[in-house]
Write an enzyme that holds these catalytic residues in place. Structure first.
Site, PDB file in Angstrom:
ATOM      1  N   ASP A  68       0.812  -1.220   0.000  1.00 32.03           N
ATOM      2  CA  ASP A  68       0.000   0.000   0.000  1.00 32.03           C
ATOM      3  C   ASP A  68       0.842   1.265   0.000  1.00 32.03           C
ATOM      4  O   ASP A  68       2.045   1.248   0.275  1.00 32.03           O
ATOM      5  CB  ASP A  68      -0.967   0.006   1.191  1.00 32.03           C
ATOM      6  CG  ASP A  68      -0.248   0.001   2.532  1.00 32.03           C
ATOM      7  OD1 ASP A  68       0.816  -0.651   2.639  1.00 32.03           O
ATOM      8  OD2 ASP A  68      -0.744   0.633   3.482  1.00 32.03           O
ATOM      9  N   GLU A 122      -0.034  -1.269   5.547  1.00 26.47           N
ATOM     10  CA  GLU A 122       1.032  -0.883   6.472  1.00 26.47           C
ATOM     11  C   GLU A 122       0.949   0.588   6.843  1.00 26.47           C
ATOM     12  O   GLU A 122       1.365   0.982   7.933  1.00 26.47           O
ATOM     13  CB  GLU A 122       2.401  -1.177   5.839  1.00 26.47           C
ATOM     14  CG  GLU A 122       3.601  -0.952   6.763  1.00 26.47           C
ATOM     15  CD  GLU A 122       4.185   0.460   6.686  1.00 26.47           C
ATOM     16  OE1 GLU A 122       5.051   0.787   7.524  1.00 26.47           O
ATOM     17  OE2 GLU A 122       3.782   1.244   5.796  1.00 26.47           O
TER      18      GLU A 122
END
Length: 355
Positions: A68, A122
Site C-alpha cells: 500500500d 502498512e
C-alpha cells in the site's frame, strides 16, 4: 543473469493504484506473477501474499514488503526521467516490492530457502496491518531464521527499530470567569513547567548491537479550553516517546513517568494510549553478516519504528534494507533513483546465489 530494468518494473507497480485498503488490484497482479513460477508455493490471505521455496536449505530468509501507499498528493502517475522514477510509492516502497518480485520469480534454486511476503495496509493504524494479520492467521508460513524488510534505506542496512508510544497527561484546575482568574486555577497555565521540561529534554544515545540509537520525547497534541471568557479547569497533553531497543516497553514508560511526575498532582492523570515495541538489531546472524560484508554495506540504526518489530516479537532477527531515500516517503516529490534499486538488488542477489 542480464541486468533487469528495475526502474521500469517499479514504474509498472506505481501505475497500479494501491492506497491503503485498496490493494486488491496490485495483489492480483503480483499473485499472477508468483503463481506462474513453478518453484514457489503461494498462499493468499485477503490481500496478503506469501510465496515460499522449499529446498531444504540450512537457513530460511524472509524478504517482506508492503503493497500500500499513502493517499495521492498530485503524484499518482509514474514518470521516468533519465535514471529517476517519480510517483506515489516509488520510494515507499514499490521499489522494494519490485526487487522482491524479481527475485521471487527468477531464482528457482537460491542457496537459502526464501519466504517472500507482500502484505497490505502498512500505512494505516497497526490493528489493520497485513503482516500482523498473517502472523495471527498463518504464523507457520512466516517462520524464518532472519527477515529483511524492504523499507527505503538507499541500499544501506538500518538495523532493528526504535519503539514508540504515546501517553496522555491530563492536568486539572478550577473554572472561574476570566475576569476573575484569582477565583479559579488555570489548568493550561499548569503546562508551562512540563512543556519546559520536554523542551529541555536530551534523549539518550545508546549503542545497541553496534548501532547508535537516538531517543526523543516530544509534545505532539494539546487539548484544552472551555470558552473565551472561562478559566479552563482541564488540559490534556499528548506526549510521544521514541525509545531504543535496550529498553523494554515497561522500562520506557517508567522513564516517561519519571520525567512527568514532578508536574503531576492528586487528581491528574497519566494514560498510556498505545505502544509499539522496539526491535533489537540482530546483526550477528550469519546471513546478515554475509549481506553486509559481501556488499560492503553501510550499517546504521533505524531511528523510526517499522514492521521489523513484528518479526522481532516472534524471535526473528530483522533489518530494514531497500531502495529509495526514506526522507522522500509520503511527500509530493517522492522518487527513486535507479542506482539504489540496482544496488539493493545486487546485494540480495549475491546473498541468494553465492554460497
Amino acid at each position: 543473469m542480464p541486468a533487469p530494468d528495475l526502474l521500469q518494473l517499479t514504474a509498472d507497480l506505481v501505475s497500479i493504484p494501491s492506497v491503503s485498503f485498496d490493494e486488491q488490484e496490485i495483489a492480483a497482479y503480483i499473485e499472477t506473477r508468483l503463481r506462474a513460477a513453478p518453484h514457489l508455493e503461494v498462499t493468499r490471505v485477503g490481500d496478503n501474499l506469501v510465496a515460499r521455496t522449499n529446498l531444504g536449505r540450512k537457513y530460511r530468509l524472509c524478504i517482506a514488503g508492503h503493497l500500500d501507499t499513502v493517499p495521492v498528493n498530485g503524484n499518482a502517475e509514474a514518470r521516468i526521467d533519465g535514471d529517476t522514477l517519480w510517483g506515489l510509492g516509488s520510494t515507499d516502497m514499490k521499489g522494494g516490492i519490485a526487487i522482491a518480485l524479481l527475485l521471487a520469480t527468477t531464482l528457482a534454486e537460491p542457496v537459502v530457502d526464501v519466504t517472500y511476503v507482500f502484505y497490505a495496509r502498512e500505512e494505516v493504524a497497526v490493528e489493520h496491518n497485513g503482516l500482523r494479520e498473517l502472523f495471527a492467521e498463518v504464523p507457520t508460513l512466516l517462520e524464518a531464521d532472519v527477515a529483511i524488510l524492504g523499507e527505503p534505506t538507499a541500499a544501506a542496512i538500518e538495523a532493528g527499530c526504535q519503539g514508540t508510544f504515546r501517553v496522555k497527561v491530563t492536568l486539572r484546575g478550577a473554572r472561574s470567569h476570566s475576569a476573575r482568574p484569582w477565583m479559579g486555577r488555570n489548568a493550561i497555565h499548569r503546562l508551562s513547567g512540563l512543556l519546559q521540561a520536554l523542551g529541555d529534554y536530551e534523549g539518550r544515545r545508546p549503542l545497541v548491537g553496534g548501532c547508535e540509537y537516538r531517543e526523543a520525547l516530544q509534545a505532539v497534541f494539546v487539548d484544552g479550553g472551555v470558552a473565551g471568557n472561562v478559566v479552563p479547569d482541564e488540559v490534556t497533553l499528548t506526549i510521544n516517546h521514541r525509545f531504543a531497543p535496550d529498553r523494554s516497553p515497561d522500562q520506557a514508560v517508567a522513564h516517561v513517568r519519571e520525567v512527568v511526575a514532578p508536574f503531576l498532582e492528586l487528581g491528574d492523570d497519566f494514560e498510556l494510549t498505545n505502544m509499539s515495541a522496539a526491535a533489537y538489531p540482530g546483526l550477528d546472524h550469519p546471513l546478515l553478516q554475509r549481506l553486509i560484508e559481501r556488499s560492503d554495506l553501510e550499517v546504521r540504526a533505524k531511528l523510526g519504528w517499522t514492521d521489523v518489530a513484528f518479526f522481532s516479537e516472534h524471535g526473528i532477527p530483522a533489518v530494514n534494507f531497500g531502495s529509495g531515500e526514506a526522507t522522500l516517503a509520503h511527500t509530493a516529490e517522492e522518487h527513486v533513483e535507479r542506482w539504489t534499486l540496482d544496488a539493493a538488488y545486487a546485494a540480495l542477489l549475491n546473498l541468494l546465489t553465492v554460497t
